[in-house]
Design a protein around this motif. Structure first.
Motif, PDB file in Angstrom:
ATOM      1  N   ALA A  89      33.975  34.474  42.086  1.00  0.00           N
ATOM      2  CA  ALA A  89      34.431  35.863  41.995  1.00  0.00           C
ATOM      3  C   ALA A  89      35.957  35.947  41.994  1.00  0.00           C
ATOM      4  CB  ALA A  89      33.859  36.676  43.143  1.00  0.00           C
ATOM      5  N   GLU A  90      36.591  35.141  42.820  1.00  0.00           N
ATOM      6  CA  GLU A  90      38.057  35.139  42.859  1.00  0.00           C
ATOM      7  C   GLU A  90      38.645  34.453  41.634  1.00  0.00           C
ATOM      8  OE1 GLU A  90      39.962  33.965  46.547  1.00  0.00           O
ATOM      9  OE2 GLU A  90      38.118  34.440  47.645  1.00  0.00           O
ATOM     10  N   GLY A  91      38.043  33.355  41.225  1.00  0.00           N
ATOM     11  CA  GLY A  91      38.574  32.597  40.091  1.00  0.00           C
ATOM     12  C   GLY A  91      38.371  33.277  38.754  1.00  0.00           C
ATOM     13  N   HIS A  92      37.384  34.160  38.654  1.00  0.00           N
ATOM     14  CA  HIS A  92      37.074  34.847  37.386  1.00  0.00           C
ATOM     15  C   HIS A  92      36.999  36.358  37.621  1.00  0.00           C
ATOM     16  CE1 HIS A  92      35.905  30.954  35.485  1.00  0.00           C
ATOM     17  NE2 HIS A  92      35.501  30.665  36.710  1.00  0.00           N
ATOM     18  N   CYS A  93      37.910  36.856  38.427  1.00  0.00           N
ATOM     19  CA  CYS A  93      37.845  38.246  38.889  1.00  0.00           C
ATOM     20  C   CYS A  93      37.792  39.249  37.734  1.00  0.00           C
ATOM     21  CB  CYS A  93      39.047  38.537  39.790  1.00  0.00           C
ATOM     22  SG  CYS A  93      39.087  40.224  40.441  1.00  0.00           S
ATOM     23  N   VAL A  94      38.709  39.150  36.801  1.00  0.00           N
ATOM     24  CA  VAL A  94      38.775  40.121  35.701  1.00  0.00           C
ATOM     25  C   VAL A  94      37.555  40.004  34.803  1.00  0.00           C
ATOM     26  CG1 VAL A  94      40.071  40.830  33.661  1.00  0.00           C
ATOM     27  CG2 VAL A  94      41.291  40.228  35.759  1.00  0.00           C
ATOM     28  N   GLU A  95      37.175  38.786  34.476  1.00  0.00           N
ATOM     29  CA  GLU A  95      36.010  38.551  33.617  1.00  0.00           C
ATOM     30  C   GLU A  95      34.747  39.168  34.221  1.00  0.00           C
ATOM     31  OE1 GLU A  95      33.399  34.749  31.886  1.00  0.00           O
ATOM     32  OE2 GLU A  95      35.274  34.407  32.975  1.00  0.00           O
ATOM     33  N   ILE A  96      34.588  39.024  35.512  1.00  0.00           N
ATOM     34  CA  ILE A  96      33.392  39.530  36.187  1.00  0.00           C
ATOM     35  C   ILE A  96      33.482  41.043  36.400  1.00  0.00           C
ATOM     36  CG2 ILE A  96      32.128  39.476  38.378  1.00  0.00           C
ATOM     37  CD1 ILE A  96      32.817  36.482  38.546  1.00  0.00           C
ATOM     38  N   ALA A  97      34.628  41.526  36.851  1.00  0.00           N
ATOM     39  CA  ALA A  97      34.776  42.946  37.177  1.00  0.00           C
ATOM     40  C   ALA A  97      34.655  43.841  35.957  1.00  0.00           C
ATOM     41  CB  ALA A  97      36.117  43.189  37.856  1.00  0.00           C
ATOM     42  N   THR A  98      34.986  43.321  34.780  1.00  0.00           N
ATOM     43  CA  THR A  98      34.932  44.133  33.560  1.00  0.00           C
ATOM     44  C   THR A  98      33.611  43.963  32.823  1.00  0.00           C
ATOM     45  OG1 THR A  98      36.061  42.351  32.343  1.00  0.00           O
ATOM     46  CG2 THR A  98      37.429  44.135  33.220  1.00  0.00           C
ATOM     47  N   HIS A  99      32.620  43.420  33.510  1.00  0.00           N
ATOM     48  CA  HIS A  99      31.298  43.231  32.904  1.00  0.00           C
ATOM     49  C   HIS A  99      30.298  44.199  33.524  1.00  0.00           C
ATOM     50  CE1 HIS A  99      27.432  41.310  31.943  1.00  0.00           C
ATOM     51  NE2 HIS A  99      28.068  40.855  30.876  1.00  0.00           N
ATOM     52  N   ARG A 100      29.360  44.648  32.724  1.00  0.00           N
ATOM     53  CA  ARG A 100      28.368  45.636  33.166  1.00  0.00           C
ATOM     54  C   ARG A 100      27.647  45.204  34.438  1.00  0.00           C
ATOM     55  NH1 ARG A 100      25.578  49.671  30.665  1.00  0.00           N
ATOM     56  NH2 ARG A 100      26.603  49.145  28.686  1.00  0.00           N
ATOM     57  N   HIS A 101      27.178  43.967  34.469  1.00  0.00           N
ATOM     58  CA  HIS A 101      26.463  43.479  35.646  1.00  0.00           C
ATOM     59  C   HIS A 101      27.424  42.877  36.673  1.00  0.00           C
ATOM     60  CE1 HIS A 101      22.990  44.287  33.267  1.00  0.00           C
ATOM     61  NE2 HIS A 101      23.253  43.335  32.396  1.00  0.00           N
ATOM     62  N   GLY A 102      28.482  42.265  36.188  1.00  0.00           N
ATOM     63  CA  GLY A 102      29.436  41.623  37.080  1.00  0.00           C
ATOM     64  C   GLY A 102      30.096  42.582  38.045  1.00  0.00           C
ATOM     65  N   VAL A 115      35.063  49.014  40.376  1.00  0.00           N
ATOM     66  CA  VAL A 115      35.409  48.016  41.388  1.00  0.00           C
ATOM     67  C   VAL A 115      36.661  48.459  42.151  1.00  0.00           C
ATOM     68  CG1 VAL A 115      36.056  45.606  41.788  1.00  0.00           C
ATOM     69  CG2 VAL A 115      34.349  46.156  40.033  1.00  0.00           C
ATOM     70  N   VAL A 116      37.667  48.950  41.416  1.00  0.00           N
ATOM     71  CA  VAL A 116      38.896  49.422  42.061  1.00  0.00           C
ATOM     72  C   VAL A 116      38.587  50.614  42.967  1.00  0.00           C
ATOM     73  CG1 VAL A 116      41.208  50.357  41.683  1.00  0.00           C
ATOM     74  CG2 VAL A 116      40.317  48.587  40.148  1.00  0.00           C
ATOM     75  N   GLN A 117      37.779  51.534  42.476  1.00  0.00           N
ATOM     76  CA  GLN A 117      37.416  52.687  43.311  1.00  0.00           C
ATOM     77  C   GLN A 117      36.640  52.253  44.551  1.00  0.00           C
ATOM     78  OE1 GLN A 117      36.172  56.486  41.444  1.00  0.00           O
ATOM     79  NE2 GLN A 117      36.220  55.380  39.494  1.00  0.00           N
ATOM     80  N   TYR A 118      35.835  51.230  44.411  1.00  0.00           N
ATOM     81  CA  TYR A 118      35.066  50.738  45.552  1.00  0.00           C
ATOM     82  C   TYR A 118      35.989  50.203  46.641  1.00  0.00           C
ATOM     83  CZ  TYR A 118      30.900  48.897  47.864  1.00  0.00           C
ATOM     84  OH  TYR A 118      29.874  48.660  48.753  1.00  0.00           O
ATOM     85  N   VAL A 119      37.037  49.511  46.214  1.00  0.00           N
ATOM     86  CA  VAL A 119      38.022  49.000  47.173  1.00  0.00           C
ATOM     87  C   VAL A 119      38.721  50.165  47.871  1.00  0.00           C
ATOM     88  CG1 VAL A 119      40.218  47.762  47.390  1.00  0.00           C
ATOM     89  CG2 VAL A 119      38.385  46.806  45.979  1.00  0.00           C
ATOM     90  N   LEU A 120      39.077  51.192  47.105  1.00  0.00           N
ATOM     91  CA  LEU A 120      39.739  52.357  47.692  1.00  0.00           C
ATOM     92  C   LEU A 120      38.834  53.072  48.688  1.00  0.00           C
ATOM     93  CD1 LEU A 120      41.441  53.806  44.476  1.00  0.00           C
ATOM     94  CD2 LEU A 120      42.592  52.619  46.350  1.00  0.00           C
ATOM     95  N   GLU A 121      37.537  53.055  48.414  1.00  0.00           N
ATOM     96  CA  GLU A 121      36.584  53.749  49.290  1.00  0.00           C
ATOM     97  C   GLU A 121      36.273  52.987  50.572  1.00  0.00           C
ATOM     98  OE1 GLU A 121      33.313  54.233  46.660  1.00  0.00           O
ATOM     99  OE2 GLU A 121      34.184  55.964  45.613  1.00  0.00           O
ATOM    100  N   LEU A 122      36.766  51.764  50.689  1.00  0.00           N
ATOM    101  CA  LEU A 122      36.517  50.995  51.909  1.00  0.00           C
ATOM    102  C   LEU A 122      37.175  51.634  53.120  1.00  0.00           C
ATOM    103  CD1 LEU A 122      37.033  47.334  50.593  1.00  0.00           C
ATOM    104  CD2 LEU A 122      34.862  48.461  51.131  1.00  0.00           C
ATOM    105  N   GLY A 123      38.192  52.451  52.864  1.00  0.00           N
ATOM    106  CA  GLY A 123      38.878  53.116  53.971  1.00  0.00           C
ATOM    107  C   GLY A 123      39.830  52.207  54.723  1.00  0.00           C
ATOM    108  N   GLN A 124      40.205  51.092  54.097  1.00  0.00           N
ATOM    109  CA  GLN A 124      41.131  50.149  54.729  1.00  0.00           C
ATOM    110  C   GLN A 124      42.530  50.381  54.151  1.00  0.00           C
ATOM    111  OE1 GLN A 124      39.409  46.291  53.973  1.00  0.00           O
ATOM    112  NE2 GLN A 124      37.790  46.584  55.491  1.00  0.00           N
ATOM    113  N   THR A 125      43.427  50.796  55.005  1.00  0.00           N
ATOM    114  CA  THR A 125      44.761  51.185  54.550  1.00  0.00           C
ATOM    115  C   THR A 125      45.453  50.083  53.767  1.00  0.00           C
ATOM    116  OG1 THR A 125      44.980  52.651  56.463  1.00  0.00           O
ATOM    117  CG2 THR A 125      47.004  52.046  55.308  1.00  0.00           C
TER     118      THR A 125
END
Length: 439
Positions: free
Chosen positions: A268-281, A320-330
């Protein structure tokens, strides 16, 4: 032929309605034209909505089309009761269920008559397991006979384990086996399907994915875990991005625990963009965050934040970005916003990234970062476009709603020169309402 005969009768009868006094030829021509139009309409009905065609009822009228027909990988027949079932609920009616159950029992009874015990199945296991009623027969034998029944066919089943896992019916037999077999037998099955990386092929298969998930669910030993981690590791990115394979990876996250799932986090870290921009990823990446240890979560979120500008503009990455924002971690939210700074005006006018910008504006506890967004709006030469843009205007509305004091006044002052052009558009009217405090 029936339609042609009907048209001839209709033509003969049409002379009367199209009566042109003193001009029988005109009447005949008008009737012939009407008959031709009727024939064309009938032909169109037969071509598009006629009986027997998908989506057509017995009279040629449209009726509901089952979206799931042909899409399910299991061998359970779908009920035909629908909303018109006798019990008034969606699904098969009682009579249909009783009929199906009776049919299944009869099919299993035929196999019981052919094979007095499981030793008689020897050499025929594959053909029986790949038959719907045969598969049910074997599963029932496993339930009734337990360890001795499994032992009678285990060697032959093991030999064909990979094929059976990918079979529409055989995969259910393998799942039953994994529920009932011994630890030693389960390990033998695992070793068999891990040979030459076959488990990847099985996990990518519509039916095989279920069997592999069951395999992961039934692990109990350290050796079994190590074996599957080693076998799945090389193909984990392909699995994450696959319609079937992604469920296997999610099952690993749920069942193996974060430490044994480290191979997933490395990918996930090594292929972050490839995975995050995929429908299932993008879905798998969110589940990685859910099941992570604090360190795994921090490392993964930092990698997502590093690519936030690119991901925010993507159809799947923005979630994915919105999910990180919704974590509530400053700290996590601040890291994302720092990578978006300087681009808020452009992002606000894009379909996907505008949602991210609005999410940033509505975060609590990050006033300095929110002020950066609003100051960019005040200063940008793109403000006139932003006010009229179908996405940007919502961002401006959010900025007006969350800002206060001098910063709010600065934003209003920046908008005022464009008020005349705003009054004539739906977008502009909503912004005017925000300014005037009506909303």
């Amino acid at each position: 032929q029936m339609i042609a005969a009907a048209m001839q009768q209709q033509l003969a009868g049409m002379q009367g309605p199209y009566n042109y006094p003193g001009n029988p030829a005109a009447a005949a021509a008008a009737a012939a034209a009407a008959a031709a139009a009727a024939a064309a309409a009938a032909g169109a009905g037969r071509m598009h909505l006629g009986p027997g065609m998908p989506g057509a009822g017995p009279r040629g009228d449209l009726h509901g089309f089952d979206r799931d027909d042909g899409l399910r990988g299991d061998h359970k027949q779908r009920g035909k009761g629908g909303k018109d079932s006798r019990d008034g609920r969606s699904g098969p009616g009682r009579r249909d269920r009783e009929k199906d159950s009776s049919s299944h029992d009869e099919g299993i009874a035929q196999f019981n008559a052919r094979f007095q015990n499981l030793e008689d199945v020897a050499g025929q296991l594959m053909s029986i397991a790949q038959d719907q009623n045969g598969c049910r027969f074997l599963q029932r034998k496993f339930d009734e006979g337990g360890a001795s029944a499994i032992a009678a066919v285990f060697d032959e089943l093991l030999e064909h384990a990979t094929e059976l896992m990918m079979d529409p019916f055989g995969n259910y037999l393998v799942q039953k086996l994994l529920d009932r077999c011994s630890e030693e037998q389960r390990l033998d099955v695992l070793k068999r399907v891990c040979e030459k990386g076959q488990i990847i092929e099985v996990a990518l298969n519509t039916h095989g994915t279920r069997a592999v998930q069951k395999l992961i669910e039934t692990f109990t030993s350290r050796e079994q875990r190590a074996l599957v981690i080693s076998a799945l590791g090389p193909g984990v990115v392909s699995l994450i991005k696959d319609l079937n394979g992604n469920h296997v990876v999610q099952r690993c996250l749920q069942r193996l625990g974060p430490d044994d799932s480290q191979f997933v986090y490395d990918a996930a870290e090594g292929h972050c963009v490839e995975i995050a921009t995929h429908r299932h990823g993008c879905c798998v990446l969110q589940r990685c965050i859910d099941f992570a240890t604090p360190k795994q979560k921090t490392d993964l979120v930092q990698e997502i934040a590093r690519h936030a500008l690119q991901l925010s503009q993507d159809a799947f990455g923005n979630y994915v970005v919105q999910y990180v924002l919704e974590l509530g971690q400053t700290e996590s939210s601040r890291a994302v916003m720092e990578h978006l700074a300087g681009h808020y005006a452009e992002l606000s006018m894009q379909k996907f990234s505008s949602n991210v910008v609005e999410k940033c504006l509505k975060l609590g506890g990050l006033d300095p970062e929110r002020q950066v967004i609003i100051r960019e709006m005040v200063a940008t030469p793109l403000l006139p476009r932003l006010l009229q843009d179908s996405y940007g205007n919502y961002v401006v509305q959010s900025a007006l709603a969350v800002s206060s004091g001098q910063l709010h006044q600065d934003l209003v002052d920046a908008i005022k020169p464009y008020l005349p052009s705003l009054r004539g558009t739906p977008h502009g009217k909503r912004i005017l309402q925000k300014i005037n405090g009506k909303v």
